[in-house]
Scaffold this active site. Sequence first.
Site, mmCIF file in Angstrom:
data_model
loop_
_atom_site.group_PDB
_atom_site.id
_atom_site.type_symbol
_atom_site.label_atom_id
_atom_site.label_comp_id
_atom_site.label_asym_id
_atom_site.label_seq_id
_atom_site.Cartn_x
_atom_site.Cartn_y
_atom_site.Cartn_z
ATOM 1 C CG ASP A 91 61.381 -63.041 -2.397
ATOM 2 O OD1 ASP A 91 61.603 -62.490 -3.489
ATOM 3 O OD2 ASP A 91 60.337 -63.675 -2.170
ATOM 4 C CD GLU A 111 56.952 -58.766 -0.992
ATOM 5 O OE1 GLU A 111 58.033 -59.200 -1.391
ATOM 6 O OE2 GLU A 111 56.003 -58.527 -1.745
ATOM 7 C CD GLU A 148 62.797 -66.864 -5.766
ATOM 8 O OE1 GLU A 148 62.848 -68.080 -5.451
ATOM 9 O OE2 GLU A 148 62.851 -66.458 -6.946
ATOM 10 C CG HIS A 187 59.321 -65.212 -12.819
ATOM 11 N ND1 HIS A 187 58.062 -64.918 -12.381
ATOM 12 C CD2 HIS A 187 60.148 -64.935 -11.790
ATOM 13 C CE1 HIS A 187 58.110 -64.486 -11.141
ATOM 14 N NE2 HIS A 187 59.374 -64.484 -10.744
ATOM 15 N NE ARG A 230 66.207 -72.956 -8.365
ATOM 16 C CZ ARG A 230 67.154 -73.162 -7.458
ATOM 17 N NH1 ARG A 230 68.390 -72.773 -7.682
ATOM 18 N NH2 ARG A 230 66.866 -73.748 -6.313
ATOM 19 C CG HIS A 281 60.666 -63.578 -16.424
ATOM 20 N ND1 HIS A 281 61.990 -63.955 -16.462
ATOM 21 C CD2 HIS A 281 60.538 -62.765 -15.351
ATOM 22 C CE1 HIS A 281 62.626 -63.375 -15.441
ATOM 23 N NE2 HIS A 281 61.764 -62.646 -14.761
HETATM 24 C C1 UD1 Z 1 64.534 -62.770 -10.173
HETATM 25 C C2 UD1 Z 1 64.390 -63.142 -8.707
HETATM 26 C C3 UD1 Z 1 62.978 -63.607 -8.429
HETATM 27 C C4 UD1 Z 1 61.961 -62.590 -8.881
HETATM 28 C C5 UD1 Z 1 62.206 -62.232 -10.339
HETATM 29 C C6 UD1 Z 1 61.277 -61.144 -10.775
HETATM 30 C C7 UD1 Z 1 66.339 -64.108 -7.575
HETATM 31 C C8 UD1 Z 1 66.943 -65.356 -7.079
HETATM 32 N N1 UD1 Z 1 65.262 -64.251 -8.371
HETATM 33 O O1 UD1 Z 1 64.344 -63.934 -10.937
HETATM 34 O O2 UD1 Z 1 62.810 -63.822 -7.032
HETATM 35 O O3 UD1 Z 1 60.688 -63.130 -8.714
HETATM 36 O O4 UD1 Z 1 63.561 -61.786 -10.499
HETATM 37 O O5 UD1 Z 1 61.108 -61.140 -12.152
HETATM 38 O O6 UD1 Z 1 66.798 -63.032 -7.291
HETATM 39 N N2 UD1 Z 1 67.263 -61.703 -18.005
HETATM 40 C C9 UD1 Z 1 67.265 -60.916 -19.131
HETATM 41 N N3 UD1 Z 1 67.068 -59.579 -18.966
HETATM 42 C C10 UD1 Z 1 66.895 -58.994 -17.776
HETATM 43 C C11 UD1 Z 1 66.918 -59.807 -16.628
HETATM 44 C C12 UD1 Z 1 67.087 -61.156 -16.757
HETATM 45 O O7 UD1 Z 1 67.416 -61.398 -20.246
HETATM 46 O O8 UD1 Z 1 66.724 -57.760 -17.707
HETATM 47 C C13 UD1 Z 1 67.429 -63.165 -18.175
HETATM 48 C C14 UD1 Z 1 68.877 -63.617 -18.090
HETATM 49 O O9 UD1 Z 1 69.050 -64.660 -18.992
HETATM 50 C C15 UD1 Z 1 68.980 -64.156 -16.686
HETATM 51 C C16 UD1 Z 1 67.584 -64.703 -16.428
HETATM 52 O O10 UD1 Z 1 66.710 -63.832 -17.127
HETATM 53 O O11 UD1 Z 1 69.972 -65.126 -16.545
HETATM 54 C C17 UD1 Z 1 67.207 -64.762 -14.967
HETATM 55 O O12 UD1 Z 1 67.374 -63.481 -14.354
HETATM 56 P P1 UD1 Z 1 67.649 -63.364 -12.780
HETATM 57 O O13 UD1 Z 1 67.628 -61.949 -12.373
HETATM 58 O O14 UD1 Z 1 68.840 -64.152 -12.426
HETATM 59 O O15 UD1 Z 1 66.456 -64.139 -12.127
HETATM 60 P P2 UD1 Z 1 64.896 -64.025 -12.413
HETATM 61 O O16 UD1 Z 1 64.437 -65.340 -12.925
HETATM 62 O O17 UD1 Z 1 64.589 -62.818 -13.200
HETATM 63 N N1 UDP Z 2 54.540 -57.364 -14.552
HETATM 64 C C1 UDP Z 2 54.601 -56.420 -15.578
HETATM 65 N N2 UDP Z 2 54.700 -56.851 -16.866
HETATM 66 C C2 UDP Z 2 54.697 -58.170 -17.192
HETATM 67 C C3 UDP Z 2 54.621 -59.125 -16.138
HETATM 68 C C4 UDP Z 2 54.551 -58.683 -14.836
HETATM 69 O O1 UDP Z 2 54.561 -55.215 -15.321
HETATM 70 O O2 UDP Z 2 54.780 -58.495 -18.374
HETATM 71 C C5 UDP Z 2 54.506 -56.886 -13.170
HETATM 72 C C6 UDP Z 2 53.330 -57.361 -12.369
HETATM 73 O O3 UDP Z 2 52.279 -56.450 -12.490
HETATM 74 C C7 UDP Z 2 53.874 -57.446 -10.961
HETATM 75 C C8 UDP Z 2 55.351 -57.708 -11.154
HETATM 76 O O4 UDP Z 2 55.636 -57.442 -12.516
HETATM 77 O O5 UDP Z 2 53.752 -56.215 -10.278
HETATM 78 C C9 UDP Z 2 55.678 -59.119 -10.819
HETATM 79 O O6 UDP Z 2 56.981 -59.405 -11.173
HETATM 80 P P1 UDP Z 2 57.516 -60.869 -11.375
HETATM 81 O O7 UDP Z 2 56.385 -61.759 -11.685
HETATM 82 O O8 UDP Z 2 58.619 -60.777 -12.364
HETATM 83 O O9 UDP Z 2 58.178 -61.200 -9.973
HETATM 84 P P2 UDP Z 2 57.627 -61.687 -8.553
HETATM 85 O O10 UDP Z 2 56.525 -60.808 -8.145
HETATM 86 O O11 UDP Z 2 57.222 -63.113 -8.696
HETATM 87 O O12 UDP Z 2 58.814 -61.580 -7.669
#
Ligand code: UD1
Ligand code: UDP
Length: 456
Positions: A98, A120, A132, A209, A211, A240
């Site tokens: 999602d 999923e 999401e 992590h 929002r 995160h």
């Molecule tokens: C995204 C997904 C969320 C998922 C999560 C998994 C959406 C809307 N959200 O959230 O559903 O649960 O990934 O972790 O798609 N950043 C870094 N390095 C990276 C990636 C991100 O520094 O490699 C930082 C950046 O500042 C960025 C922020 O994290 O702006 C958020 O990243 P983003 O991919 O937009 O959303 P997530 O919170 O990671």
């Molecule tokens: N995970 C990881 N290292 C970490 C935190 C999470 O490998 O430091 C893995 C965790 O085992 C799970 C996945 O990341 O499989 C979950 O990702 P995240 O929480 O970023 O996203 P979500 O599942 O909420 O979309």
Amino acid sequence: MLPRLLFFVGTRPEIIKAAPLFHALRKSSEVQVDLVHTGQHYDWNMSGVFIEELGLPAPLHHLGVGSGSQPFQVHKIIERAEEIVGTHLPDAILAVGDTNSTIAVAILSSKMDIPFIHIEAGLRSFDLTMPEEINRRVADHVASLNFAPTERAASNLLNEGYPPERTFVTGNTVVDAVLKMLPKARAQSKILKRLRIDPSKFLLTVTIHRRENADNPERLESIINALIELKEVQIVWPLHPRTKGSMEKADLLKRLYTARHIKVTDPLSYLDFLKLLDSSTVVATDSGGVQEEAATLKIPCVVLRDSTERPEIIDEGIGKMAGADDLRIKRYVRDFLYNEALIERVKRAPNPFGDGSASIRISEILLNWLEKEKIALSSPRFDSGAPTYAAFIVNEEMSGHTVQDVEKGLVKIVSIYREDGGFIRPRAELTLKARQIIRVLGEKPLMSEFRRAWNL
Ligand code: UD1
Ligand code: UDP
């Protein structure tokens, strides 16, 4: 020529959940599958390490989209993926979950008339303020096939009118990933030593992590207050990058660094995280994947959310909903530390998210569909204009007949409810029972014929 699949990933959890299915498809000699990475996550510890540890090949293409606003990410992914999809013209496109990567790929596939396969599918938090929730609803409804992890997820799809014959319940591929990687994590990871974890003490792993938490300093502060007071536990919190950024902005990190029982780390590799989770007494998280992994490893889970699209974990007693309320967080963590009955219930709970064979099931269904049934959706012809929904109580005459027999080719049974209100997913060979309620879809004249045929 073999059918061609493109499997898109973009974020950490998508890579983890895609891996077992990618491997199952790659093993097959009936299909050619390649990985495409959108680049939504790009740091080594948010992306590359998972590709490496889970044994995935380097993606065939990397779109390098990176961070930005949601519209920016969706727009850039669609723009950059269009060229690649146009070049390869795959028979189907796959994506998990999602995220913004998922919705972008789902929209692109449907706009390019390429079947989109959603892994999923059907999860619902019923919270439309969650990005999401929008992503998953859109992705589900443009998908040609939906693979739901649980019956409950499938029921969400069918209740929204998604066709039962294109909905499959398979379990979640994350369970496959955990079961495959756990022995390696247990044998190889040095994370407990590196973090100087005392095995004689309680261990609480925390991840945040979403929002709703990460971008809300009051909620973050409330969670931190609870953690600081839980002094009887060692706490490990792999941060995160989103949460780290907002905690730095709100000046919240200092308090964590000065609490001696809390260890803050960078995001961990999969093997290290699994080892940590497996060694934990409790986990407190707003992560979807971590909730599923907690259920798989039978680790009690305090859910730091006000709603969850994985309510199965609450149904089974494996998790409790604490939101960001410091009192509830402390109470529920302590419940899971000290209340033997609750701990025992977690240990005995069945895993609602699957048995580790989801990828095999999905790949078999998908290969069969590619071979036999793949039809780009064709336009239906409705002499009455359009079909309509109606609901009926199963009468004695219908009782004992299968769904397929009852339909008589006149209508489609799209949902079945037991007398006690419970939902049953319609399947062709399923036998109906008197007093169940069926919801059917059909054209008005055919619906009338159906009613006459069954004396309804
Ligand atoms: C995204 C997904 C969320 C998922 C999560 C998994 C959406 C809307 N959200 O959230 O559903 O649960 O990934 O972790 O798609 N950043 C870094 N390095 C990276 C990636 C991100 O520094 O490699 C930082 C950046 O500042 C960025 C922020 O994290 O702006 C958020 O990243 P983003 O991919 O937009 O959303 P997530 O919170 O990671
Ligand atoms: N995970 C990881 N290292 C970490 C935190 C999470 O490998 O430091 C893995 C965790 O085992 C799970 C996945 O990341 O499989 C979950 O990702 P995240 O929480 O970023 O996203 P979500 O599942 O909420 O979309």
